[in-house]
Scaffold this motif. Structure first.
Motif, PDB file in Angstrom:
ATOM      1  N   GLY A  81      -6.112 -23.726  51.652  1.00 17.87           N
ATOM      2  CA  GLY A  81      -5.321 -22.513  52.292  1.00 17.87           C
ATOM      3  C   GLY A  81      -4.026 -22.755  52.321  1.00 17.87           C
ATOM      4  O   GLY A  81      -3.366 -23.686  51.933  1.00 17.87           O
ATOM      5  N   GLY A  82      -2.992 -21.593  52.431  1.00 14.38           N
ATOM      6  CA  GLY A  82      -1.785 -21.627  52.404  1.00 14.38           C
ATOM      7  C   GLY A  82      -1.272 -20.474  53.189  1.00 14.38           C
ATOM      8  O   GLY A  82      -2.336 -19.774  53.579  1.00 14.38           O
ATOM      9  N   ILE A  83       0.185 -20.019  53.317  1.00 11.77           N
ATOM     10  CA  ILE A  83       0.484 -19.048  54.090  1.00 11.77           C
ATOM     11  C   ILE A  83       1.880 -18.752  53.402  1.00 11.77           C
ATOM     12  O   ILE A  83       2.645 -19.703  52.803  1.00 11.77           O
ATOM     13  CB  ILE A  83       0.687 -19.490  55.620  1.00 11.77           C
ATOM     14  N   PHE A  84       2.075 -17.576  53.389  1.00 14.30           N
ATOM     15  CA  PHE A  84       3.412 -17.009  52.885  1.00 14.30           C
ATOM     16  C   PHE A  84       4.393 -17.092  54.087  1.00 14.30           C
ATOM     17  O   PHE A  84       4.154 -16.619  55.190  1.00 14.30           O
ATOM     18  CB  PHE A  84       3.200 -15.234  52.546  1.00 14.30           C
ATOM     19  N   TYR A 103      -1.515 -14.728  54.796  1.00 13.27           N
ATOM     20  CA  TYR A 103      -2.593 -15.954  54.670  1.00 13.27           C
ATOM     21  C   TYR A 103      -2.896 -16.023  53.128  1.00 13.27           C
ATOM     22  O   TYR A 103      -3.147 -15.005  52.380  1.00 13.27           O
ATOM     23  CB  TYR A 103      -3.757 -16.085  55.386  1.00 13.27           C
ATOM     24  N   MET A 104      -3.130 -17.349  52.576  1.00 14.63           N
ATOM     25  CA  MET A 104      -3.494 -17.480  51.021  1.00 14.63           C
ATOM     26  C   MET A 104      -4.727 -18.115  51.146  1.00 14.63           C
ATOM     27  O   MET A 104      -4.893 -19.423  50.683  1.00 14.63           O
ATOM     28  CB  MET A 104      -2.181 -18.246  50.364  1.00 14.63           C
ATOM     29  N   PRO A 105      -5.878 -17.427  51.133  1.00  9.56           N
ATOM     30  CA  PRO A 105      -7.089 -18.076  51.155  1.00  9.56           C
ATOM     31  C   PRO A 105      -7.658 -18.813  49.685  1.00  9.56           C
ATOM     32  O   PRO A 105      -8.371 -19.513  49.535  1.00  9.56           O
ATOM     33  CB  PRO A 105      -8.361 -17.097  51.507  1.00  9.56           C
ATOM     34  N   HIS A 106      -6.996 -18.234  48.546  1.00  7.29           N
ATOM     35  CA  HIS A 106      -7.456 -18.559  47.310  1.00  7.29           C
ATOM     36  C   HIS A 106      -6.745 -19.938  46.939  1.00  7.29           C
ATOM     37  O   HIS A 106      -7.219 -20.675  45.902  1.00  7.29           O
ATOM     38  CB  HIS A 106      -6.889 -17.641  46.160  1.00  7.29           C
ATOM     39  N   LEU A 107      -5.968 -20.354  47.756  1.00  5.95           N
ATOM     40  CA  LEU A 107      -5.452 -21.768  47.600  1.00  5.95           C
ATOM     41  C   LEU A 107      -6.673 -23.066  48.253  1.00  5.95           C
ATOM     42  O   LEU A 107      -7.436 -22.636  49.070  1.00  5.95           O
ATOM     43  CB  LEU A 107      -4.226 -22.058  48.172  1.00  5.95           C
TER      44      LEU A 107
END
Length: 126
Positions: free
Chosen positions: A41-44, A34-38
C-alpha cells in the motif's frame, strides 16, 4: 613547518528521512491519494519539495475524524512534477514499509475505503 593533521573522514552517514504531515479529511481525498496497487500500500503526498525515487520518508498521517496520527515510514516510488499532464497535483507517491506501521496504515485505509476501492474514478496516480 607542517600542517596539523586533518581528522580522518568518518563513515558516510545516511541523511535522515524527511518528515511529512498529511491530513486527509474525506473519503474522496483518501481514495484519490491511496495507492492499493503497491505491495504494501502507499499514498500520494502533495508537496513541492524535491525528492528522488528511492528516498526514504517518514510521514504523520491523519485520517478523517481520527485524532491519532499514524506514523509511517516509506520509500518514494512515484513523482508527479509541477506542470504534469492532465493538471495532476505535484507530489510524491510513498510505498509503505512492510513493518507494523505500514501494515496498520494499509488496514485502516482499506477499512475506511471499503467498496469504494473498486471505483473507476481518477486518482492522483493511476
Amino acid at each position: 613547518m607542517s600542517e596539523p593533521a586533518k581528522p580522518a573522514a568518518s563513515a558516510a552517514i545516511a541523511p535522515r528521512p524527511s518528515v511529512l504531515s498529511l491530513n486527509i479529511n474525506s473519503k474522496s481525498a483518501l481514495y484519490a491519494g491511496y495507492m492499493p496497487h503497491l505491495k504494501n500500500g502507499g499514498i500520494f503526498i502533495p508537496t513541492s519539495r524535491n525528492y528522488s525515487i528511492g528516498d526514504e520518508v517518514f510521514m504523520l498521517l491523519s485520517l478523517m475524524d481520527d485524532p491519532a496520527k499514524l506514523p509511517i515510514a516509506g520509500t518514494v516510488v512515484w513523482i508527479t512534477p509541477a506542470g504534469a499532464q492532465n493538471s495532476k497535483a505535484q507530489g510524491i507517491g510513498v510505498h509503505f514499509n512492510a513493518d507494523e506501521s505500514g501494515v496498520e496504515a494499509r488496514r485502516k485505509i482499506e477499512g475506511l475505503l471499503g467498496g469504494v476501492m473498486q471505483s473507476s474514478r481518477p486518482t492522483h496516480t493511476l
